[in-house]
Structure formats: C-alpha cells, structure tokens
Design a protein around this motif. Structure first.
Motif, mmCIF file in Angstrom:
data_model
loop_
_atom_site.group_PDB
_atom_site.id
_atom_site.type_symbol
_atom_site.label_atom_id
_atom_site.label_comp_id
_atom_site.label_asym_id
_atom_site.label_seq_id
_atom_site.Cartn_x
_atom_site.Cartn_y
_atom_site.Cartn_z
ATOM 1 N N PHE A 152 0.842 -1.202 0.000
ATOM 2 C CA PHE A 152 0.000 0.000 0.000
ATOM 3 C C PHE A 152 0.876 1.249 0.000
ATOM 4 C CE2 PHE A 152 -2.398 -3.428 1.845
ATOM 5 C CZ PHE A 152 -3.662 -3.292 1.298
ATOM 6 N N ALA A 153 0.313 2.340 -0.548
ATOM 7 C CA ALA A 153 1.022 3.622 -0.586
ATOM 8 C C ALA A 153 0.001 4.745 -0.637
ATOM 9 C CB ALA A 153 1.949 3.692 -1.789
ATOM 10 N N LEU A 154 0.415 5.953 -0.276
ATOM 11 C CA LEU A 154 -0.436 7.141 -0.396
ATOM 12 C C LEU A 154 -0.328 7.709 -1.804
ATOM 13 C CD1 LEU A 154 0.169 9.011 2.985
ATOM 14 C CD2 LEU A 154 -1.634 7.374 2.383
ATOM 15 N N LYS A 155 -1.393 8.358 -2.234
ATOM 16 C CA LYS A 155 -1.457 8.889 -3.585
ATOM 17 C C LYS A 155 -0.338 9.874 -3.871
ATOM 18 C CE LYS A 155 -4.566 11.406 -6.701
ATOM 19 N NZ LYS A 155 -5.911 12.041 -6.829
ATOM 20 N N ASP A 156 -0.010 10.706 -2.896
ATOM 21 C CA ASP A 156 0.976 11.762 -3.139
ATOM 22 C C ASP A 156 2.416 11.283 -3.050
ATOM 23 O OD1 ASP A 156 -1.116 13.507 -3.452
ATOM 24 O OD2 ASP A 156 -1.088 14.184 -1.355
ATOM 25 N N GLU A 157 2.652 10.040 -2.630
ATOM 26 C CA GLU A 157 4.038 9.611 -2.436
ATOM 27 C C GLU A 157 4.326 8.180 -2.887
ATOM 28 O OE1 GLU A 157 4.293 10.415 1.764
ATOM 29 O OE2 GLU A 157 3.719 8.347 2.285
ATOM 30 N N TYR A 158 3.451 7.597 -3.719
ATOM 31 C CA TYR A 158 3.678 6.202 -4.094
ATOM 32 C C TYR A 158 4.904 6.035 -4.992
ATOM 33 C CZ TYR A 158 1.426 7.044 -8.670
ATOM 34 O OH TYR A 158 1.104 7.505 -9.916
ATOM 35 N N HIS A 159 5.353 7.137 -5.596
ATOM 36 C CA HIS A 159 6.585 7.047 -6.384
ATOM 37 C C HIS A 159 7.824 7.057 -5.487
ATOM 38 C CE1 HIS A 159 4.768 7.262 -10.308
ATOM 39 N NE2 HIS A 159 4.076 8.349 -9.980
ATOM 40 N N GLU A 160 7.660 7.510 -4.263
ATOM 41 C CA GLU A 160 8.808 7.701 -3.368
ATOM 42 C C GLU A 160 8.928 6.621 -2.304
ATOM 43 O OE1 GLU A 160 8.158 11.511 -1.729
ATOM 44 O OE2 GLU A 160 8.087 12.547 -3.665
ATOM 45 N N ARG A 161 7.798 6.248 -1.666
ATOM 46 C CA ARG A 161 7.862 5.255 -0.597
ATOM 47 C C ARG A 161 6.502 4.600 -0.429
ATOM 48 N NH1 ARG A 161 8.083 8.871 5.015
ATOM 49 N NH2 ARG A 161 6.330 10.262 4.516
ATOM 50 N N LEU A 162 6.550 3.394 0.143
ATOM 51 C CA LEU A 162 5.334 2.660 0.462
ATOM 52 C C LEU A 162 4.995 2.885 1.931
ATOM 53 C CD1 LEU A 162 6.259 -0.643 -1.403
ATOM 54 C CD2 LEU A 162 4.858 1.246 -2.259
ATOM 55 N N LEU A 163 3.800 2.441 2.348
ATOM 56 C CA LEU A 163 3.366 2.680 3.723
ATOM 57 C C LEU A 163 4.322 2.052 4.739
ATOM 58 C CD1 LEU A 163 -0.523 2.334 3.910
ATOM 59 C CD2 LEU A 163 0.887 4.381 4.171
#
Length: 583
Positions: A152-163
């Motif tokens: 899972f990841a947040l919409k604003d940061e899925y390119h940078e890091r996962l949850l």
C-alpha cells in the motif's frame, strides 16, 4: 569458524552494500500496489509491479516486514502487506476461510495502529474500515490481482515510498518484532549477549525442500533444552543475519549458487579489498560454469593452459591473493536442511584444488564441450541421462572431495562402469571421469592420450578390444546391425576370459576377408594384435577370469585411446598408425 558464523559476518558486509534486507525485513516478491486517497478509498486501480511478459511475469522484490510466523494451517497476518486473501478479502480459489483471513488482517492492524498520529497509517485504517471485498468487482479490477502479494502507498508519495517504509510504520514494526519475551544469553555465533531467537526464519530456495521454506536450526519441543538452558543459543540478530544471507544467495541469478546433484551449493568470499573478493567469486563461478560471462577471458586463459598441460602450480600467481573463501552445500531433509558439506580456506588453495581436478580430467581427444559443468559429468552416471536419476549423495560428495582434496567417492566409479555395461557409450566425459578417479584414488599416472608403452593389463585389453572392433569394421563396414562393442563390451571389460577367445576367432575370419582385398592392411592389423599381446606379462594369464573396477576403468581408457587413434587417420592409413604407435 562455523558456517553460520561465517554467514553472519557476510551479512554485515552485504548489509553495508544494501544487498540484504535490514533486521526485521525480508526480500519478498510483490505483484501490485494499492494506492490510497486521503479518505482511505483507492485512488485508482492497483499499480501492476510485475516484470516480464506473458505467463512469465514475476513480482518486484521489496524489503517487507518479515512474517511473524511461517503460515501452514493457522491464520496470521503480515504487517502492511499480504496476499490478496488477507489484504483485500479476495482469492481465486474456493475461499473457504478468506473472510476469516481478511477479518484477521483488519483487526490485527486496527489493534497495532490504534491512536496513531501518522497521516499515512491513519489513511490505511480508514481504508480497512470502508473496504469490502464486493468492491473488487464493482471497481472492475483485473483478475491477476487475486492471490498476489499486495502493498500500500499514499497517492501523493507512491513514487517515493510505500506505507511500510514510513518512519512511524518502521517504529511500530520493530516494537512488535522484538516484543516477544525471550531470555538473554551469549550468542553462539558472535559471542555477544543478546535475546535468544525462539524460532529462526525459514530458508527458501533449496532444491527439493518445501517451497514455504525449511530450517537448519529449529526447535519443536521443550525437551531440546539442557538443565533449563538453550541448546543452541543464537541471538535474534544472528538468526536473522544468517538466514537473510542464505536466502539472498539462493535467489535466482544471485551468482552465488549452483546445483550439484541434490546439493544446493553456495559460495562467497571475504577479503580486505572488496575487488579481490568479487574477483574470487567470479572466477569460481566461471570455473564451475555458473555464469559463463563473468571473468570469462581470465578463466578461459587458465583452462587453455591446463589443456596444454601446464602445471597448476604455474597458474597460482594468476589467482587473487588474501581472500578467504567459503563453500556450503545444503540438502533437503523433510522440513529441515542438512549441511552436506562446508569448506573454508584461502581462495588460492580452493581454486588450485579445483584446477588440479580439471587437470586430472584431461583426455585426448577432449569432449566436444569446451568446459563441461559438474552437472554435465554427473548426468553421464544417470539412467537415461536424466538428472533425477543421479544418485542422491553423489554430486555433493564429489564436489566436497574436489574442494577438500580428498578421494573421490567410489560410487562415482561404480556408477560410470555400470552405465558403460548397459549402454556401451564410451564417450570423452565418461572416460575423463574414470581417468581422474584412477589418478586421485589409486595414485596412478593414467595417460592422457594413447600410450604405447603403458603395460597395465586392463589398458592393453581395452586396446586389443578396439583393434578387434576395427578389424570387424574394416571387413564388414560400419553399417553393421550389432558391432562387437554392442554385443560384448560389458562382458569383455568385466570377464575377459569368456569373451576374448571368441573375439579372436571372429577376428581371424574378418582378417581372411580383408586379406583378399587389402593384404597389406591385414598384415598391419595382425602386427598390431601381436604387438599388444607381446606387451602382456608372459608369466601371467593374458585373459583373466575377471577384472576389478580399477582395471575395468583402465580397459575403458585403453579402448578409448586406441579407438580414437584409428579415427585420427584415414582408412588407408589406419593400419600404419597402429603399427607406428605399437612397440
């Protein structure tokens, strides 16, 4: 140093280079990432992380929080990732307990993340509260998501890091991972006092072992203690370290493993200069044909010099100095793994032993393959040349003998002889195996090419059999339904007295036919037979009742040399070649 202690040392070096996961994490294949909006709803269809095309697509490797338990029949959730049955409540199977698995995933995270102030983890909690498995079909997500691992990841940061890569998630995870009460003791591997591991992570990738993983060290009853003390006090950090390194080495394409029979063999180097360690691993991998591209020029030059007969001692300066080398062989044993062998020594010592082994394999003419692998030799011992028919312990025992500079297993000798009796295929690979065994186990100076002065009876009988076969071919041609090799090779090599009188009688008839067309050729062939017989000990029976395995190996060597000496010449020069090489 024990194998496990050496692996712990390797972990420290590999972790510094980012080659193994940090403590509490494991390399896991992930198929899809569900991206969440701030309200906890999926922002868009899951991102497909798989690589490749068609049915060969594989997931992307991430360092994920390691499973707390190895799932068999029970239900246990992973932290911030899991397969779709747990994380989304959907599966491609019957799904008899999918609802229970998904409910466990929800309650597990709701308990752990309750009261969190981290916005990413709070968003994940909102997802768990609002998500229902029925939404999968409503949203029209692709079927490939079912049973894949999900992160899972947040919409604003899925390119940078996962949850799970957020600092708050890491803090919660490490608190959970080390929360279980455990006694402290001096670690058996490092000597440092630490929390004793109650269970060790599974080791995956060993050929023949359970796909879910197996164990070198494991406990399943309180009986495995001694006066209240742990019998194998290994700290949590050390247990994690050695299993992480093994799992990395066992990965496909790691460049640190090879399969020899049933032994999954791993190798690694340690040195002050990392470049020297890398060079040693590359050379070893190329020598054993793990990776034909690494150090190919350097290894090719070494092999060429061995083929030319150069002493191995002359090649030692070309090997990287100051490198400590480790080779570990593991084999499956139900849910556990057995250590088939472990060898630790200076790299130049181990490499020199292997180069000497290659030198013992030298034969003329050589195999068609320039540098046959260990596996290629081993299948020559197997029924129908199928790898599953290789004797279970043969590969591991052979490699251990090569690297430890001890006698080869005698099962290698008996296996080759048995295959020769059955299929009569006297090829370069089998002959070179027999020659290497004669040199190593029986301390013989077995000839590389035809030696007309070699007087061993087994060798001479093999040469004589090849001359009889050539006489048959000269008289009848090569398109014979069954040659004397097809009919009599196994018996001639094992019980010469039963066969050679018959072969001599048949050769007399064939020589009469040859003499009518090529009388000179007949004379030369008769001289070749006479020259071989003259080398027999006059006080000994030229055709003994039986031959030992050692003599049968020499029989095969003599047959191969004499047979190929005929092939080296044209038909018109065959007899002359025999006359020149025979004393």
């Amino acid at each position: 140093m024990s194998a496990l202690a050496a692996l712990v040392r390797a972990y420290d070096r590999m972790a510094a280079r980012g080659e193994v996961p940090p403590f509490g994490y494991s390399r896991t294949e992930v198929g899809f990432c569900v991206v969440l909006d701030t309200d906890g709803a999926p922002a868009f269809p899951p991102i497909d992380l798989r690589e490749g095309t068609g049915k060969r697509r594989t997931g992307k490797i991430f360092n994920l929080p390691t499973p707390l338990v190895q799932r068999t029949s029970g239900i246990s959730s992973n932290f911030l990732w899991d397969k779709s049955a747990y994380s989304l409540g959907i599966t491609a199977g019957s799904g008899k307990r999918t609802a229970d698995e998904h409910e466990h995933f929800k309650s597990f995270h709701q308990r752990l993340l309750a009261g969190t102030q981290d916005p990413g983890l709070a968003t994940f909690l909102r997802f768990l509260e609002t998500w229902t498995p029925e939404r999968f079909n409503v949203l029209g997500w692709q079927e490939d998501i079912k049973d894949a691992n999900i992160v899972f990841a947040l919409k604003d940061e899925y390119h940078e890091r996962l949850l799970h890569q957020r600092e708050a998630a890491h803090s919660i995870w490490m608190d959970l991972y080390t929360r279980e009460q455990a006694s402290e003791a001096q670690c058996l591997l490092t000597g440092e006092v630490g929390r004793v591991a109650r269970s060790h992570p599974p080791i995956k990738g060993v050929w023949g072992a359970q796909s879910s993983g197996a164990f070198i060290v494991s406990f399943n009853a309180t009986a495995f203690t001694s006066y209240g003390h742990d019998t194998a006090p290994i700290s949590e950090a050390s247990a994690f370290a050695y299993t992480s390194v093994l799992n990395r080495f066992l990965d496909r394409g790691s460049g640190h493993r090879l399969q020899v029979g049933d032994a999954s063999t791993m190798f690694w180097a340690e040195a002050t200069e990392q470049a020297a360690a890398d060079a040693a691993e590359q050379i070893f991998a190329s020598l054993l044909a793990v990776n034909e591209n690494t150090e190919s020029k350097k290894v090719g030059a070494l092999l060429e010099k061995i083929a030319q007969g150069r002493p191995v001692s002359d090649l030692k300066p070309e090997l990287p100095p100051g490198v400590r080398f480790h080779v570990l062989g593991l084999a499956p044993n139900a849910a556990r793994l057995s250590v088939r062998f472990y060898i630790e020594d200076d790299f130049d010592v181990i490499a020199t032993r292997y180069l000497r082994h290659l030198q013992r394999l030298r034969i003329e003419p050589p195999p068609h393959e320039p540098s046959p692998s260990l596996w290629r030799y081993l299948i020559e011992t197997a029924v129908l040349r199928k790898s599953e028919n290789i004797a279970p312990n043969l590969g591991g025992d052979w490699l251990r003998a090569i690297l430890a500079d001890t006698h080869y297993p005698l099962t290698l000798l008996s296996s080759v002889i048995m295959r020769l009796r059955v299929d009569h295929d006297v090829n370069a690979l089998r002959v070179s195996l027999l020659k290497s065994i004669l040199i190593k186990n029986f301390a013989m100076e077995a000839p590389v090419a035809l030696d007309p002065d070699f007087t061993d009876k087994g060798y001479l009988l093999g040469r004589l059999f090849a001359v009889y076969e050539h006489i048959q071919e000269a008289a009848l041609g090569r398109n014979v339904n069954a040659t004397i090799r097809d009919k009599y090779y196994g018996a001639a090599a094992a019980q010469p007295r039963k066969v050679f009188a018959l072969l001599g009688s048949g050769a007399g008839n064939h020589l009469s036919k040859i003499g009518k067309q090529r009388p000179g050729h007949r004379v030369n062939l008769e001289k070749a037979i006479g020259a071989i017989m003259d080398m027999m000990d006059p006080g000994d029976d030229p055709f003994p009742t039986s031959l030992s395995d050692k003599s049968q190996a020499l029989f095969t060597l003599g047959y191969y040399h004499q047979r190929n000496e005929f092939f080296r010449k044209s038909d018109s020069a065959d007899a002359a070649a025999v006359s020149e090489t025979a004393p």
